[in-house]
Design a protein around this motif. Structure first.
Motif, PDB file in Angstrom:
ATOM      1  N   PHE A   1       0.765  -1.112   0.061  1.00  6.25           N
ATOM      2  CA  PHE A   1      -0.026   0.026  -0.091  1.00  6.25           C
ATOM      3  C   PHE A   1       0.821   1.192   0.055  1.00  6.25           C
ATOM      4  O   PHE A   1       0.682   2.284  -0.652  1.00  6.25           O
ATOM      5  N   THR A   2       1.887   1.249   0.742  1.00  2.52           N
ATOM      6  CA  THR A   2       2.774   2.482   0.825  1.00  2.52           C
ATOM      7  C   THR A   2       3.499   2.549  -0.659  1.00  2.52           C
ATOM      8  O   THR A   2       3.660   3.759  -0.950  1.00  2.52           O
ATOM      9  N   ARG A   3       3.958   1.500  -1.119  1.00  2.00           N
ATOM     10  CA  ARG A   3       4.527   1.955  -2.421  1.00  2.00           C
ATOM     11  C   ARG A   3       3.528   2.153  -3.560  1.00  2.00           C
ATOM     12  O   ARG A   3       3.785   2.955  -4.528  1.00  2.00           O
ATOM     13  N   ALA A   4       2.247   1.779  -3.433  1.00  6.59           N
ATOM     14  CA  ALA A   4       1.284   2.098  -4.359  1.00  6.59           C
ATOM     15  C   ALA A   4       1.005   3.631  -4.340  1.00  6.59           C
ATOM     16  O   ALA A   4       0.410   4.026  -5.413  1.00  6.59           O
ATOM     17  N   GLN A   5       1.441   4.206  -3.236  1.00  6.10           N
ATOM     18  CA  GLN A   5       1.262   5.764  -3.178  1.00  6.10           C
ATOM     19  C   GLN A   5       2.123   6.409  -4.344  1.00  6.10           C
ATOM     20  O   GLN A   5       1.863   7.557  -4.453  1.00  6.10           O
TER      21      GLN A   5
ATOM     22  N   ASP B   1       1.335   7.275  -9.322  1.00  9.51           N
ATOM     23  CA  ASP B   1       1.271   8.367 -10.311  1.00  9.51           C
ATOM     24  C   ASP B   1       2.622   8.764 -10.953  1.00  9.51           C
ATOM     25  O   ASP B   1       2.685   8.920 -12.024  1.00  9.51           O
ATOM     26  N   ALA B   2       3.576   8.682  -9.967  1.00 11.63           N
ATOM     27  CA  ALA B   2       4.935   9.061 -10.642  1.00 11.63           C
ATOM     28  C   ALA B   2       5.391   7.791 -11.293  1.00 11.63           C
ATOM     29  O   ALA B   2       5.979   8.003 -12.284  1.00 11.63           O
ATOM     30  N   ALA B   3       4.864   6.810 -11.048  1.00 12.52           N
ATOM     31  CA  ALA B   3       5.417   5.451 -11.864  1.00 12.52           C
ATOM     32  C   ALA B   3       4.717   5.491 -13.023  1.00 12.52           C
ATOM     33  O   ALA B   3       5.160   5.130 -14.218  1.00 12.52           O
ATOM     34  N   TYR B   4       3.437   6.289 -13.174  1.00 12.71           N
ATOM     35  CA  TYR B   4       2.820   6.345 -14.543  1.00 12.71           C
ATOM     36  C   TYR B   4       3.525   7.360 -15.302  1.00 12.71           C
ATOM     37  O   TYR B   4       3.604   7.184 -16.594  1.00 12.71           O
ATOM     38  N   GLN B   5       3.776   8.299 -14.728  1.00  7.82           N
ATOM     39  CA  GLN B   5       4.627   9.317 -15.477  1.00  7.82           C
ATOM     40  C   GLN B   5       5.733   8.921 -16.063  1.00  7.82           C
ATOM     41  O   GLN B   5       6.291   9.351 -17.118  1.00  7.82           O
ATOM     42  N   ARG B   6       6.483   8.131 -15.491  1.00  8.03           N
ATOM     43  CA  ARG B   6       7.853   7.283 -15.990  1.00  8.03           C
ATOM     44  C   ARG B   6       7.507   6.539 -17.094  1.00  8.03           C
ATOM     45  O   ARG B   6       8.126   6.405 -18.125  1.00  8.03           O
TER      46      ARG B   6
END
Length: 226
Positions: free
Chosen positions: A20-24, A27-32
């Motif tokens: 759950f913490t990593r899922a926060q 948005d940054a992962a999508y931008q990458r």
């Protein structure tokens, strides 16, 4: 049947907290991912999207996870099918309930090899791997094949739809010959526009379902096979 909750097992609780913490950072992962493919993903197929979004968790909410656990404990299904495992947050909730029921199994599907590798490590670390079968590849192929291998009498008691939204209806239609009378079909993220064709299908009385919308995060539709 256990009188306690495997969700409270420190191994499971810590794994869920970590994910759950990593899922926060989704948005940054999508931008990458978008940076690697600036033209976007509209023209990509399911496998290409799964590979491009391999860093994105796309989790259910904690409340939705507890709802899933509660439903599985109450229904005591023999076979639970999950379309769209991702990193396994929802899978852990389903498997924890199966473990506590003392009966059943979870069949889950995923296309991203990176997510499958990570999820299998998590399932091993949490002691739940023995009740989870991960089917790699296109769910429209892997699910019917896996269920056919069980024999003609194999039935599905609970379905969780949480993969690509445009595939909710095709996956459900592929599973319908195996749905037990009274089977529960749970669809996540029903506020998404791409889920509308699925909602139109399960809300049409002619198709053999009765259901209710549950207001958790992006919404869940819980339907009963009549």
């Amino acid at each position: 049947m256990s009188s306690s909750s495997t969700l409270r097992d420190p191994r499971v609780a810590q794994a869920l907290d970590r994910m759950f913490t990593r899922a926060q950072q989704d948005d940054a992962a999508y931008q990458r991912a978008l940076g690697r493919q600036p033209e976007g993903f509209d023209d990509t197929d399911s496998q290409q999207r799964a590979d491009a979004w391999s860093e994105i968790y796309m989790p259910i909410s904690a409340d939705a996870g507890r709802l899933l656990y509660t439903l599985i404990r109450a229904v005591r299904p023999k076979t639970v099918v999950e379309f769209g495992m991702s990193y396994g947050i929802s899978t852990l909730h389903l498997a924890a309930a199966v473990r506590d029921n003392g009966v059943g199994r979870v069949l889950t599907t995923e296309m991203s090899a990176a997510k499958i590798e990570a999820a299998r490590r998590t399932f091993e670390e949490t002691g739940l791997r023995d009740v989870i079968t991960v089917l790699e590849g296109d769910a429209l192929q892997t699910l019917p094949e896996a269920l056919a291998a069980d024999g003609a009498g194999s039935q599905v008691d609970v379905v969780l739809l949480d993969g690509w939204k445009d595939l909710y209806t095709p996956v459900l239609r592929a599973l319908e010959p195996r749905l037990a009378p009274g089977a529960l079909v749970i669809a996540d993220d029903i506020t998404f526009e791409s889920v509308k064709p699925y909602l139109d299908y399960v809300r049409d009385p002619a198709n053999g379902y009765e259901g209710v919308t549950f207001p958790v995060e992006d919404g869940m539709e819980i339907s009963c096979r009549l």
